[in-house]
Design an enzyme around this catalytic site. Sequence first.
Site, PDB file in Angstrom:
ATOM      1  N   GLY A  58      82.476   2.086  68.800  1.00 33.70           N
ATOM      2  CA  GLY A  58      81.352   1.247  69.202  1.00 33.70           C
ATOM      3  C   GLY A  58      81.629  -0.237  69.278  1.00 33.70           C
ATOM      4  O   GLY A  58      80.697  -1.028  69.320  1.00 33.70           O
TER       5      GLY A  58
ATOM      6  N   VAL B  72      80.924   9.894  74.285  1.00 28.32           N
ATOM      7  CA  VAL B  72      80.397  10.990  73.452  1.00 28.32           C
ATOM      8  C   VAL B  72      79.707  12.076  74.275  1.00 28.32           C
ATOM      9  O   VAL B  72      79.387  13.131  73.743  1.00 28.32           O
ATOM     10  CB  VAL B  72      79.444  10.474  72.343  1.00 28.32           C
TER      11      VAL B  72
ATOM     12  N   ALA C  91      69.673   3.985  75.021  1.00 33.99           N
ATOM     13  CA  ALA C  91      68.449   4.455  75.660  1.00 33.99           C
ATOM     14  C   ALA C  91      68.332   3.721  76.986  1.00 33.99           C
ATOM     15  O   ALA C  91      68.759   2.562  77.088  1.00 33.99           O
ATOM     16  CB  ALA C  91      67.229   4.159  74.791  1.00 33.99           C
TER      17      ALA C  91
ATOM     18  N   TYR D 142      60.716  -0.315  70.144  1.00 33.86           N
ATOM     19  CA  TYR D 142      61.891   0.500  69.788  1.00 33.86           C
ATOM     20  C   TYR D 142      61.738   1.940  70.305  1.00 33.86           C
ATOM     21  O   TYR D 142      62.702   2.602  70.632  1.00 33.86           O
ATOM     22  CB  TYR D 142      62.133   0.443  68.286  1.00 33.86           C
TER      23      TYR D 142
ATOM     24  N   LYS E 163      66.879   7.412  65.941  1.00 31.40           N
ATOM     25  CA  LYS E 163      67.376   6.960  64.629  1.00 31.40           C
ATOM     26  C   LYS E 163      66.828   7.839  63.510  1.00 31.40           C
ATOM     27  O   LYS E 163      67.503   8.070  62.513  1.00 31.40           O
ATOM     28  CB  LYS E 163      67.005   5.497  64.378  1.00 31.40           C
TER      29      LYS E 163
ATOM     30  N   ARG F 175      71.829 -10.613  66.632  1.00 31.96           N
ATOM     31  CA  ARG F 175      72.024 -10.818  68.078  1.00 31.96           C
ATOM     32  C   ARG F 175      73.343 -10.209  68.518  1.00 31.96           C
ATOM     33  O   ARG F 175      74.415 -10.700  68.204  1.00 31.96           O
ATOM     34  CB  ARG F 175      71.985 -12.307  68.426  1.00 31.96           C
ATOM     35  N   THR F 176      73.242  -9.090  69.233  1.00 32.55           N
ATOM     36  CA  THR F 176      74.424  -8.418  69.784  1.00 32.55           C
ATOM     37  C   THR F 176      74.095  -8.039  71.224  1.00 32.55           C
ATOM     38  O   THR F 176      72.982  -8.266  71.693  1.00 32.55           O
ATOM     39  CB  THR F 176      74.755  -7.117  69.006  1.00 32.55           C
ATOM     40  N   LEU F 177      75.075  -7.428  71.894  1.00 34.17           N
ATOM     41  CA  LEU F 177      74.839  -6.951  73.252  1.00 34.17           C
ATOM     42  C   LEU F 177      73.660  -5.976  73.270  1.00 34.17           C
ATOM     43  O   LEU F 177      72.813  -6.013  74.164  1.00 34.17           O
ATOM     44  CB  LEU F 177      76.114  -6.277  73.775  1.00 34.17           C
ATOM     45  N   ALA F 178      73.594  -5.113  72.236  1.00 36.76           N
ATOM     46  CA  ALA F 178      72.557  -4.075  72.189  1.00 36.76           C
ATOM     47  C   ALA F 178      71.178  -4.653  71.896  1.00 36.76           C
ATOM     48  O   ALA F 178      70.175  -4.039  72.221  1.00 36.76           O
ATOM     49  CB  ALA F 178      72.914  -3.008  71.155  1.00 36.76           C
TER      50      ALA F 178
HETATM   51  C1  IMJ Z   1      66.133  -2.392  70.504  1.00 39.47           C
HETATM   52  C2  IMJ Z   1      64.969  -2.114  71.217  1.00 39.47           C
HETATM   53  C3  IMJ Z   1      63.745  -2.649  70.839  1.00 39.47           C
HETATM   54  C4  IMJ Z   1      63.655  -3.450  69.730  1.00 39.47           C
HETATM   55  C5  IMJ Z   1      64.807  -3.730  69.033  1.00 39.47           C
HETATM   56  C6  IMJ Z   1      66.065  -3.195  69.409  1.00 39.47           C
HETATM   57  N1  IMJ Z   1      65.051  -4.487  67.909  1.00 39.47           N
HETATM   58  C7  IMJ Z   1      66.358  -4.467  67.573  1.00 39.47           C
HETATM   59  C8  IMJ Z   1      67.029  -3.671  68.499  1.00 39.47           C
HETATM   60  C9  IMJ Z   1      64.008  -5.222  67.214  1.00 39.47           C
HETATM   61  C10 IMJ Z   1      66.966  -5.132  66.406  1.00 39.47           C
HETATM   62  C11 IMJ Z   1      68.504  -3.380  68.508  1.00 39.47           C
HETATM   63  N2  IMJ Z   1      68.757  -2.046  67.918  1.00 39.47           N
HETATM   64  C12 IMJ Z   1      68.499  -1.886  66.497  1.00 39.47           C
HETATM   65  C13 IMJ Z   1      69.199  -0.975  68.678  1.00 39.47           C
HETATM   66  O1  IMJ Z   1      69.358   0.097  68.118  1.00 39.47           O
HETATM   67  C14 IMJ Z   1      69.476  -1.102  70.114  1.00 39.47           C
HETATM   68  C15 IMJ Z   1      69.742  -0.034  70.874  1.00 39.47           C
HETATM   69  C16 IMJ Z   1      69.839  -0.062  72.326  1.00 39.47           C
HETATM   70  C17 IMJ Z   1      69.841  -1.216  73.082  1.00 39.47           C
HETATM   71  C18 IMJ Z   1      69.930  -1.132  74.471  1.00 39.47           C
HETATM   72  C19 IMJ Z   1      69.870  -2.333  75.352  1.00 39.47           C
HETATM   73  C20 IMJ Z   1      70.489  -2.115  76.701  1.00 39.47           C
HETATM   74  C21 IMJ Z   1      70.287  -0.746  77.239  1.00 39.47           C
HETATM   75  N3  IMJ Z   1      70.109   0.299  76.394  1.00 39.47           N
HETATM   76  C22 IMJ Z   1      70.031   0.145  75.041  1.00 39.47           C
HETATM   77  N4  IMJ Z   1      70.029   1.255  74.272  1.00 39.47           N
HETATM   78  C23 IMJ Z   1      69.949   1.152  72.946  1.00 39.47           C
HETATM   79  O2  IMJ Z   1      70.304  -0.563  78.463  1.00 39.47           O
END
Ligand code: IMJ
Length: 258
Positions: free
Chosen positions: A13, A68, A98, A158, A165, A195-198
């Site tokens: 990851g 995966v 997602a 989320y 999760k 703050r990350t890409l995700a």
């Molecule tokens: C993600 C979505 C909504 C609220 C969120 C997050 N908050 C945080 C996250 C408050 C901290 C980040 N997080 C915990 C994640 O698990 C992110 C997962 C994720 C992010 C993306 C963005 C780009 C995309 N698909 C994604 N799939 C999963 O296309």
Amino acid sequence: MLDLTGKNAFVTGIANNRSIAWGIAQQLHKAGANIGVNYLPDEKGRNEKKVRQLVEPINPSLILPCNVQDDALMAEMFNAIAEKWGKLDILIHCLAFANKEYLGGDYSNVPRDAFLNCLDISAYSLTHFAHFAKPLMTEGGSILTLSYLGGVKVMPNYNVMGVAKSALEMSVRYLAAELGPQNIRVNGISAGPIRTLASSAVGGILDMIKHMDNTAPLKRTVTQQEVGNTAAFLASDLSSGITGQIIYVDAGYEIMGM
Ligand code: IMJ
């Protein structure tokens, strides 16, 4: 003393220098572990190039493609680990996905295919990893995954990731019970927002970070390095009595009611 010398640690990851997985890989390396990493293969080989450049300072002995959702590639990855290392001690699972369209809006609008895809990548992958790691962790081991509070409590936007999760955290418990007799421990780290890409692709992340600064007991957010340090602890013999747990590395935010 936290000592991972002689341990083989495979970290999945890592996407860029902000990835939590990168924070973890650096701390495992610092503790003396031999590191392997993956990249998500793409047509132009950009991810491979990026990951290879980034991880150079920690000198990984394995850099493998892994998607995966590709069963053949998954089997190849673990075959390569078995061939190169003989045994695996530490496996870090740091991946989720997602469709962005469904990280927001009404949860009840998520279509079946987006739901299944999210749970496949974000939750099933840990179970699949454990399936392959089990025969390689011949001297016991530590499997670690990353979660988020949105898998336990409702967090804005989320949505389907929270459901994934939740499945992931329950998988940690079932895997811990199954693999315990082999001295393989399975735990999760529930990290506060970073703050990350995700997360930067997600609307409102900056407001959430501001909220953490005001509300969390430590009045701040956490860093990739702090998550990495907890990962190093959970990967090491210092945590030999801990399995099946989700440890919050969130500046204390989870205890607050308001
Ligand atoms: C993600 C979505 C909504 C609220 C969120 C997050 N908050 C945080 C996250 C408050 C901290 C980040 N997080 C915990 C994640 O698990 C992110 C997962 C994720 C992010 C993306 C963005 C780009 C995309 N698909 C994604 N799939 C999963 O296309």
